[in-house]
Design a protein around this motif. Sequence first.
Motif, PDB file in Angstrom:
ATOM      1  N   LEU A 226       0.827  -1.201   0.000  1.00 35.52           N
ATOM      2  CA  LEU A 226       0.000   0.000   0.000  1.00 35.52           C
ATOM      3  C   LEU A 226       0.862   1.252   0.000  1.00 35.52           C
ATOM      4  O   LEU A 226       0.612   2.204  -0.741  1.00 35.52           O
ATOM      5  CB  LEU A 226      -0.902   0.001   1.239  1.00 35.52           C
ATOM      6  N   ARG A 227       1.907   1.237   0.828  1.00 34.85           N
ATOM      7  CA  ARG A 227       2.723   2.448   0.943  1.00 34.85           C
ATOM      8  C   ARG A 227       3.782   2.554  -0.120  1.00 34.85           C
ATOM      9  O   ARG A 227       4.114   3.631  -0.571  1.00 34.85           O
ATOM     10  CB  ARG A 227       3.390   2.482   2.329  1.00 34.85           C
ATOM     11  N   LEU A 228       4.342   1.418  -0.532  1.00 33.32           N
ATOM     12  CA  LEU A 228       5.502   1.472  -1.423  1.00 33.32           C
ATOM     13  C   LEU A 228       5.248   0.923  -2.811  1.00 33.32           C
ATOM     14  O   LEU A 228       6.131   0.985  -3.658  1.00 33.32           O
ATOM     15  CB  LEU A 228       6.676   0.705  -0.782  1.00 33.32           C
ATOM     16  N   SER A 229       4.079   0.362  -3.055  1.00 37.27           N
ATOM     17  CA  SER A 229       3.701  -0.195  -4.359  1.00 37.27           C
ATOM     18  C   SER A 229       4.681  -1.242  -4.841  1.00 37.27           C
ATOM     19  O   SER A 229       4.864  -1.413  -6.040  1.00 37.27           O
ATOM     20  CB  SER A 229       3.607   0.901  -5.426  1.00 37.27           C
ATOM     21  N   GLU A 230       5.317  -1.930  -3.940  1.00 39.13           N
ATOM     22  CA  GLU A 230       6.370  -2.855  -4.357  1.00 39.13           C
ATOM     23  C   GLU A 230       6.421  -3.967  -3.326  1.00 39.13           C
ATOM     24  O   GLU A 230       6.329  -3.700  -2.125  1.00 39.13           O
ATOM     25  CB  GLU A 230       7.692  -2.083  -4.391  1.00 39.13           C
ATOM     26  N   HIS A 231       6.559  -5.211  -3.789  1.00 35.09           N
ATOM     27  CA  HIS A 231       6.692  -6.275  -2.788  1.00 35.09           C
ATOM     28  C   HIS A 231       7.969  -7.081  -2.978  1.00 35.09           C
ATOM     29  O   HIS A 231       8.063  -8.210  -2.537  1.00 35.09           O
ATOM     30  CB  HIS A 231       5.459  -7.187  -2.762  1.00 35.09           C
ATOM     31  N   ARG A 232       8.930  -6.484  -3.607  1.00 37.56           N
ATOM     32  CA  ARG A 232      10.221  -7.157  -3.690  1.00 37.56           C
ATOM     33  C   ARG A 232      11.080  -6.776  -2.498  1.00 37.56           C
ATOM     34  O   ARG A 232      10.746  -5.880  -1.746  1.00 37.56           O
ATOM     35  CB  ARG A 232      10.907  -6.784  -4.994  1.00 37.56           C
ATOM     36  N   CYS A 233      12.195  -7.474  -2.341  1.00 34.81           N
ATOM     37  CA  CYS A 233      12.995  -7.303  -1.131  1.00 34.81           C
ATOM     38  C   CYS A 233      13.421  -5.860  -0.910  1.00 34.81           C
ATOM     39  O   CYS A 233      13.493  -5.403   0.227  1.00 34.81           O
ATOM     40  CB  CYS A 233      14.250  -8.182  -1.199  1.00 34.81           C
ATOM     41  N   ARG A 234      13.706  -5.143  -1.991  1.00 40.72           N
ATOM     42  CA  ARG A 234      14.236  -3.793  -1.798  1.00 40.72           C
ATOM     43  C   ARG A 234      13.205  -2.876  -1.138  1.00 40.72           C
ATOM     44  O   ARG A 234      13.569  -1.857  -0.579  1.00 40.72           O
ATOM     45  CB  ARG A 234      14.696  -3.204  -3.121  1.00 40.72           C
ATOM     46  N   ALA A 235      11.926  -3.230  -1.182  1.00 42.22           N
ATOM     47  CA  ALA A 235      10.934  -2.404  -0.495  1.00 42.22           C
ATOM     48  C   ALA A 235      11.040  -2.549   1.011  1.00 42.22           C
ATOM     49  O   ALA A 235      10.539  -1.715   1.749  1.00 42.22           O
ATOM     50  CB  ALA A 235       9.529  -2.780  -0.945  1.00 42.22           C
ATOM     51  N   PHE A 236      11.687  -3.632   1.477  1.00 41.28           N
ATOM     52  CA  PHE A 236      11.708  -3.900   2.902  1.00 41.28           C
ATOM     53  C   PHE A 236      12.940  -3.324   3.590  1.00 41.28           C
ATOM     54  O   PHE A 236      13.081  -3.451   4.799  1.00 41.28           O
ATOM     55  CB  PHE A 236      11.629  -5.417   3.143  1.00 41.28           C
ATOM     56  N   ASP A 237      13.807  -2.679   2.838  1.00 40.86           N
ATOM     57  CA  ASP A 237      15.005  -2.103   3.450  1.00 40.86           C
ATOM     58  C   ASP A 237      14.634  -1.061   4.480  1.00 40.86           C
ATOM     59  O   ASP A 237      13.914  -0.102   4.178  1.00 40.86           O
ATOM     60  CB  ASP A 237      15.878  -1.423   2.372  1.00 40.86           C
ATOM     61  N   GLY A 238      15.159  -1.254   5.695  1.00 40.25           N
ATOM     62  CA  GLY A 238      14.985  -0.234   6.710  1.00 40.25           C
ATOM     63  C   GLY A 238      13.548   0.022   7.089  1.00 40.25           C
ATOM     64  O   GLY A 238      13.196   1.104   7.545  1.00 40.25           O
ATOM     65  N   LEU A 239      12.698  -0.978   6.925  1.00 40.15           N
ATOM     66  CA  LEU A 239      11.278  -0.750   7.180  1.00 40.15           C
ATOM     67  C   LEU A 239      11.004  -0.511   8.661  1.00 40.15           C
ATOM     68  O   LEU A 239       9.996   0.080   9.025  1.00 40.15           O
ATOM     69  CB  LEU A 239      10.482  -1.955   6.681  1.00 40.15           C
ATOM     70  N   ALA A 240      11.906  -1.005   9.516  1.00 39.20           N
ATOM     71  CA  ALA A 240      11.635  -0.892  10.954  1.00 39.20           C
ATOM     72  C   ALA A 240      11.519   0.562  11.381  1.00 39.20           C
ATOM     73  O   ALA A 240      10.748   0.893  12.281  1.00 39.20           O
ATOM     74  CB  ALA A 240      12.725  -1.587  11.754  1.00 39.20           C
ATOM     75  N   THR A 241      12.291   1.444  10.739  1.00 33.72           N
ATOM     76  CA  THR A 241      12.203   2.860  11.112  1.00 33.72           C
ATOM     77  C   THR A 241      11.036   3.545  10.424  1.00 33.72           C
ATOM     78  O   THR A 241      10.450   4.477  10.966  1.00 33.72           O
ATOM     79  CB  THR A 241      13.495   3.605  10.724  1.00 33.72           C
ATOM     80  N   ARG A 242      10.687   3.084   9.223  1.00 33.94           N
ATOM     81  CA  ARG A 242       9.650   3.782   8.473  1.00 33.94           C
ATOM     82  C   ARG A 242       8.253   3.309   8.836  1.00 33.94           C
ATOM     83  O   ARG A 242       7.317   4.109   8.895  1.00 33.94           O
ATOM     84  CB  ARG A 242       9.863   3.562   6.978  1.00 33.94           C
ATOM     85  N   MET A 243       8.047   1.989   9.026  1.00 34.70           N
ATOM     86  CA  MET A 243       6.718   1.448   9.319  1.00 34.70           C
ATOM     87  C   MET A 243       6.865   0.444  10.457  1.00 34.70           C
ATOM     88  O   MET A 243       6.783  -0.764  10.238  1.00 34.70           O
ATOM     89  CB  MET A 243       6.134   0.744   8.082  1.00 34.70           C
ATOM     90  N   PRO A 244       7.087   0.935  11.661  1.00 42.66           N
ATOM     91  CA  PRO A 244       7.425   0.005  12.750  1.00 42.66           C
ATOM     92  C   PRO A 244       6.341  -1.006  13.061  1.00 42.66           C
ATOM     93  O   PRO A 244       6.634  -2.187  13.291  1.00 42.66           O
ATOM     94  CB  PRO A 244       7.681   0.933  13.941  1.00 42.66           C
ATOM     95  N   LEU A 245       5.070  -0.599  13.059  1.00 44.27           N
ATOM     96  CA  LEU A 245       4.024  -1.551  13.438  1.00 44.27           C
ATOM     97  C   LEU A 245       3.923  -2.677  12.423  1.00 44.27           C
ATOM     98  O   LEU A 245       3.755  -3.850  12.784  1.00 44.27           O
ATOM     99  CB  LEU A 245       2.683  -0.819  13.572  1.00 44.27           C
ATOM    100  N   THR A 246       4.023  -2.317  11.156  1.00 46.39           N
ATOM    101  CA  THR A 246       3.979  -3.351  10.129  1.00 46.39           C
ATOM    102  C   THR A 246       5.171  -4.289  10.262  1.00 46.39           C
ATOM    103  O   THR A 246       5.044  -5.512  10.137  1.00 46.39           O
ATOM    104  CB  THR A 246       3.988  -2.693   8.730  1.00 46.39           C
ATOM    105  N   THR A 247       6.345  -3.691  10.515  1.00 47.34           N
ATOM    106  CA  THR A 247       7.549  -4.503  10.663  1.00 47.34           C
ATOM    107  C   THR A 247       7.377  -5.513  11.774  1.00 47.34           C
ATOM    108  O   THR A 247       7.688  -6.703  11.609  1.00 47.34           O
ATOM    109  CB  THR A 247       8.746  -3.598  10.995  1.00 47.34           C
ATOM    110  N   TRP A 248       6.891  -5.049  12.912  1.00 46.97           N
ATOM    111  CA  TRP A 248       6.781  -5.980  14.029  1.00 46.97           C
ATOM    112  C   TRP A 248       5.697  -7.018  13.800  1.00 46.97           C
ATOM    113  O   TRP A 248       5.806  -8.155  14.272  1.00 46.97           O
ATOM    114  CB  TRP A 248       6.602  -5.226  15.344  1.00 46.97           C
ATOM    115  N   ALA A 249       4.660  -6.656  13.072  1.00 49.44           N
ATOM    116  CA  ALA A 249       3.669  -7.679  12.721  1.00 49.44           C
ATOM    117  C   ALA A 249       4.321  -8.762  11.876  1.00 49.44           C
ATOM    118  O   ALA A 249       4.120  -9.965  12.105  1.00 49.44           O
ATOM    119  CB  ALA A 249       2.507  -7.043  11.957  1.00 49.44           C
ATOM    120  N   PHE A 250       5.144  -8.343  10.902  1.00 54.46           N
ATOM    121  CA  PHE A 250       5.830  -9.325  10.057  1.00 54.46           C
ATOM    122  C   PHE A 250       6.779 -10.167  10.896  1.00 54.46           C
ATOM    123  O   PHE A 250       6.836 -11.388  10.748  1.00 54.46           O
ATOM    124  CB  PHE A 250       6.600  -8.609   8.944  1.00 54.46           C
ATOM    125  N   ILE A 251       7.495  -9.510  11.788  1.00 53.81           N
ATOM    126  CA  ILE A 251       8.490 -10.253  12.571  1.00 53.81           C
ATOM    127  C   ILE A 251       7.816 -11.292  13.448  1.00 53.81           C
ATOM    128  O   ILE A 251       8.221 -12.466  13.497  1.00 53.81           O
ATOM    129  CB  ILE A 251       9.346  -9.284  13.408  1.00 53.81           C
TER     130      ILE A 251
END
Lengths: 266, 500
Positions: free
Chosen positions: B361-386
Amino acid sequence: MAIVDFIVHRYNYLTAIVLMMIGLYIVISRGNLVKKIVGLNIFQTSVFIYYISIGKIFGGTAPIIIGGHGEEHAEPAAEDSALSTIDDQSAAIEDRIAALELAEGPHAPPQGSPQPEQTLGDALRAPPAGEAPPPVASLHADPRELPDTGSVKPAPEDPFVIAPPSTNDSMVAIPPPGTPDSYSIVPPEHVADALHHAAGVVYSNPLPHVLILTAIVVGVATTAVGLAIAVRIREAYGTVEEDELEAADDISEFGEDYAKMQEASA
Amino acid sequence: MTHFLAQLPVLPVIIPFIAGALAVLMPKGRPAWAWATFFSWLTFFACAAVLNEVATNGVISYHLGDWAPPIGIEYRIDLANALVLTLVSGVAAVVFPFAYESVRTEVDERQTPFFYAAMLICLTGMLGVTITGDAFNVFVFLEIASLSSYALVAMGGRSDRRALTSAFTYLVMGTIGATFFVIGLGLLYQATGTLNMADLHAKLVASEHPRVVEAGFAFILVGIGLKLAMFPMHLWLPNAYTYAPSVVSAFIAATSTKVAVYVLVRFLYTIFGLDFAFFNAIFTYVLLPLGLIGMFVASIVAVFQEDVKRMLAYSSVAQIGYMLLGLSFATTKGLTAALVHLLNHGLMKGALFMSVACVVLRLSEHRCRAFDGLATRMPLTTWAFILSGLSLIGVPGTVGFISKWYLVEASFEAGKAWAAFLVVASSLIALIYIGRIIELMVMRDPPATGAMAAPIREAPWSMLIPMWILVAANIYFGVQTDITAGLASDAAAALMRGGR
């Protein structure tokens, strides 16, 4: 020759198998998406033919009750053809039902039939759908007691003689659809005798017909969705050939260089 | 009220069915979504009520239209049924409210009534497959669910045209599978004359045509194997899950293969029963090796994927391998393990795909490069994934651990200790592919240049809340296992007994 007999007498199964394999081969080998859908259709047609062939009862007519059940004197078929209007026919059916009620004697349920109180006339008269729904507690069935009146036994197979296609003679064993809670299966020979004596008519089993119709509808729906997707693919890619689509997808995935590499090595 | 409650068993099918048909008439956009969400919640309550009824009072037998079985269609709901019903409707009840924002970006607004209608019909199909006690009815509902899935996957064509070719491949393979299934059913019908599951069981045992029955079973196994993505027949799954709209991936990944596994369980244990002589060979030489190969090959392929959705799709194939492994032991514990993993995997994959949907939704991309540094940008989503990723690996305290535990226990009890080691080994491979993404999210810096460098906000609350409900379920049922594992072992015991 026994082997030739064996093959020839099972031509319906062989037809189904041949069609099935042709259909699958087309799906796998043809690259055009529309041809793949055609192959899928042929594959599904083999299933229809298989179902039709196993449901066939020689001498069976359409599974529509001819004029009601059990006339101890008249031939129902002959009388029916004389009645032209629906009203006349329904009046005739009412008459026959009344006659059946009166003439309980010759049409008392055969010995060993587990349907003591139900006559076919009753069943025809009172469709169960109008009953009040049972209270919640009755949702939970007791552990099912299976009938010990003998299951439907298909005719013993002599491998070099044609097996009667109606090995599922379940037609004669099935209680008419209006009998609630009569789960038990009446031994085929009793009911067959009763019905044949009463009506002299052999019906085809409607259940395979229903199954085939369902399968046809599913097949048509699948064809429609498949062709709709093919149309969209044509709009998006400009082609419906599988190899060109794969090449285009590879380019999206891996970039132009990959496609050139593939072409160079091909 | 009694009239209503007496019809309870048919509600899980009727509610989404009629709602789906009427959803087409809804105005596009928010009303269509609200309609679908409301009815998905109603369906969930109906399924929970059914589960409650079955857990307290025993097996439910409902005669559709008051026609008596075996001629009439019967809905026969025991614990195994009821649990899968609750899983599917629960996932739907969480995914539908989640869907609004995601669908708004990925699907053309004019198509949203049809989109939500297709989702509801897919839900109907899956609930119908689960609830019915008539074998041919399974085929009908399976096709209802499949056809709507094909259309739903193709809806992703707006974002990535590869969704269309994926949907076409899915359609061709799915139809071949369903047709094999119906051929098998025809063979069983020819041998017995009935389609009702309980009646089939009674007649198959006494059948005088063993080869027809075996052929029927073979066709059914292949057909259902394709639907549940058993190892060599899983080829449709990675593409379909990757390119479908994110919400569709989340919904279908969490439910459709599970329902197919349930159908396999129903055929193996209720319709055929373990007494069938050739079942030993089937379990040892078909289900066990294919389950193991699926577990390892799919996990290893997942490690090398650049696209996170494709990685999760291969992971799904591997998890199905676990379920088949549990089934192949032919013991109560094995069956319990398979059922527990069925339920838990739905929760895990649902949460994982939902977090990827937030990223898309936010990055229009689901490849690995979209996940770089996601913990700082979208923390709640990151922790849900983790957290759901840890659940997938099988970390204690999550549902994944419970299912791995049951699997290992079942392996030891079946005398196949080597299978326990293989289960743990493939969990380590899961650690690798999940760990890769976690490393990207937590350790890397966000992209400084390029299309994805623009500042982004966290996902909207309408998406975060349902996603975290599912993540919380992952944790809760990992600690409090009465409902999942407890009921699953009761269900397995009932199935082993021959069901009633």
